[in-house]
Design an enzyme around this catalytic site. Structure first.
Site, PDB file in Angstrom:
ATOM      1  N   CYS A  20     -19.983 -77.749 -32.856  1.00  0.00           N
ATOM      2  CA  CYS A  20     -21.141 -77.556 -33.748  1.00  0.00           C
ATOM      3  C   CYS A  20     -22.452 -77.427 -32.984  1.00  0.00           C
ATOM      4  CB  CYS A  20     -21.210 -78.691 -34.764  1.00  0.00           C
ATOM      5  SG  CYS A  20     -21.473 -80.313 -34.048  1.00  0.00           S
ATOM      6  N   ASP A  65     -16.956 -82.352 -30.458  1.00  0.00           N
ATOM      7  CA  ASP A  65     -18.358 -82.685 -30.739  1.00  0.00           C
ATOM      8  C   ASP A  65     -18.776 -83.729 -29.703  1.00  0.00           C
ATOM      9  OD1 ASP A  65     -20.820 -83.041 -32.017  1.00  0.00           O
ATOM     10  OD2 ASP A  65     -20.005 -84.162 -33.720  1.00  0.00           O
ATOM     11  N   GLN A  67     -21.889 -77.543 -41.760  1.00  0.00           N
ATOM     12  CA  GLN A  67     -21.301 -77.035 -40.513  1.00  0.00           C
ATOM     13  C   GLN A  67     -19.906 -76.467 -40.777  1.00  0.00           C
ATOM     14  OE1 GLN A  67     -22.866 -77.062 -37.290  1.00  0.00           O
ATOM     15  NE2 GLN A  67     -21.184 -75.625 -36.967  1.00  0.00           N
ATOM     16  N   ARG A  90     -31.238 -84.398 -44.312  1.00  0.00           N
ATOM     17  CA  ARG A  90     -30.501 -84.907 -43.142  1.00  0.00           C
ATOM     18  C   ARG A  90     -30.939 -86.347 -42.935  1.00  0.00           C
ATOM     19  NH1 ARG A  90     -29.348 -82.243 -37.265  1.00  0.00           N
ATOM     20  NH2 ARG A  90     -27.821 -81.219 -38.591  1.00  0.00           N
ATOM     21  N   ARG A 106     -24.296 -70.478 -39.403  1.00  0.00           N
ATOM     22  CA  ARG A 106     -25.010 -71.477 -40.210  1.00  0.00           C
ATOM     23  C   ARG A 106     -25.986 -70.776 -41.153  1.00  0.00           C
ATOM     24  NH1 ARG A 106     -25.539 -76.650 -38.375  1.00  0.00           N
ATOM     25  NH2 ARG A 106     -26.415 -76.965 -40.445  1.00  0.00           N
ATOM     26  N   HIS A 159     -20.808 -83.781 -42.430  1.00  0.00           N
ATOM     27  CA  HIS A 159     -21.679 -82.633 -42.097  1.00  0.00           C
ATOM     28  C   HIS A 159     -21.054 -81.373 -42.724  1.00  0.00           C
ATOM     29  CE1 HIS A 159     -24.614 -80.241 -40.217  1.00  0.00           C
ATOM     30  NE2 HIS A 159     -24.244 -80.278 -38.964  1.00  0.00           N
TER      31      HIS A 159
END
Ligand code: CP
Ligand code: NVA
Length: 304
Positions: free
Chosen positions: A260, A220, A135, A105, A288, A132
């Site tokens: 998310c 988001d 996700q 990340r 996840r 991402h």
């Protein structure tokens, strides 16, 4: 020579592989719920490099690898030589010589592209400024579990044209759905990516027009990690882009809501949005774990 499969964006998967990972995630979830121990990767090691904060990503990868019988190493840039400027090429060669799979990340997407180029083991993008993809594996699993195949459906992304939005554009391409994007001017997703997907991506300035006829609404945070100093300005720009039950009522009656997480109640969602009957946000978060276990299994087996 050994073929190494990386997962840097969703475009690293074919449609069939994406669907296989979703199906496998659903199977692994059922096995875990049934109390079945499935540990196909004893002594395998996952290196987790975090240059940004995380709750879900860290817990899901670390727990997933432990459940597989392997081990996960948490590497923060604060405590490794990466944070002190050791070149990516050297770090990639060294770290990948000692572990079986790497998750990163970070900020600049190019950093994981460079790492993957010099890695002898699979590299997973666990969020960059641009994408991402992990996700999206969980989101698409969640849609599948609640509503079935997403092909031909309409998804509306509300808010910033950010890393999540870019991954939704890629998902629309791989899984073949329509994507409406409701965002204020100045916050559009990458124009090249939009142009490449012009037949399935439409940008709207009015949230009401965008959500009409939609099967899934996703949003988001307004300011992503690394944009903290823009928070106040963004609160003004995005004021008309909140998802709430009134907005959901304009979508199809069986439309789902996803986020998310972490969420900012009172900003991109209303105080009560996560409790709305359309919200599958906590299933999405749990997935996840299952989706990334399916991903790691796929990459480890494909890279042998
Ligand atoms: N959704 C997500 O990636 O959460 P974390 O930042 O907590 O990992
Ligand atoms: N767009 C958000 C996602 C967090 C999981 C960020 O990059 O901060």
């Amino acid at each position: 020579m050994k073929q190494i499969r990386h997962f840097l964006t969703l475009l690293d998967l074919s449609k069939t592989e994406f669907q296989q990972i979703i199906e496998r995630a659903i199977e692994l979830k059922a096995m875990r719920k049934a109390g079945e121990i499935y540990a196909p990767f004893p002594h395998k090691v996952l290196a987790m490099i975090f240059e940004k904060s995380s709750t879900r990503t860290r817990v899901s990868f670390e727990a997933g690898m432990a459940q597989f019988g392997g081990h996960a190493l948490f590497l923060s840039s604060r405590d490794t030589q990466l944070g002190r400027g050791e070149p990516i090429e050297d770090s990639a060669k060294v770290i990948s010589s000692m572990v079986d799979i790497v998750m990163i990340r970070t900020f600049a997407h190019q950093k994981i592209v460079d790492f993957a180029k010099h890695s002898s083991v699979p590299v997973i993008n666990a969020l960059t400024d641009d994408y991402h993809p992990c996700q999206l594996l969980a989101d698409m699993q969640t849609y599948w579990e609640h509503r079935g195949n997403i092909q031909g459906k309409t998804v509306t992304w509300v808010g910033d044209g950010n890393n999540m939005c870019h991954s939704y554009i890629n998902a629309a391409k791989v899984l073949d759905f329509q994507l409406n994007i409701a965002c204020p001017e100045g916050y559009d997703p990458d124009s090249d990516l939009v142009a490449k997907n012009a037949e399935r991506v439409t940008i709207f300035r009015d949230i009401k027009d965008a959500v009409h006829n939609s099967d899934l609404i996703v949003t988001d945070v307004w300011a992503s990690m690394g944009q903290e100093e823009e928070q106040k300005a963004r609160e003004k720009s995005f004021v008309n882009f909140q998802v709430n039950p009134a907005v959901m009522s304009l979508a199809n009656t069986d439309a789902l809501f996803m986020h998310c997480l972490p969420a900012h109640r009172g900003e991109e969602i209303s105080e009560n949005m996560l409790d709305d009957p359309s919200s599958v946000v906590f299933d999405e978060a749990e997935n996840r774990l299952h989706a990334q276990k399916a991903l790691m299994e796929f990459l480890l087996n494909a890279s042998q």
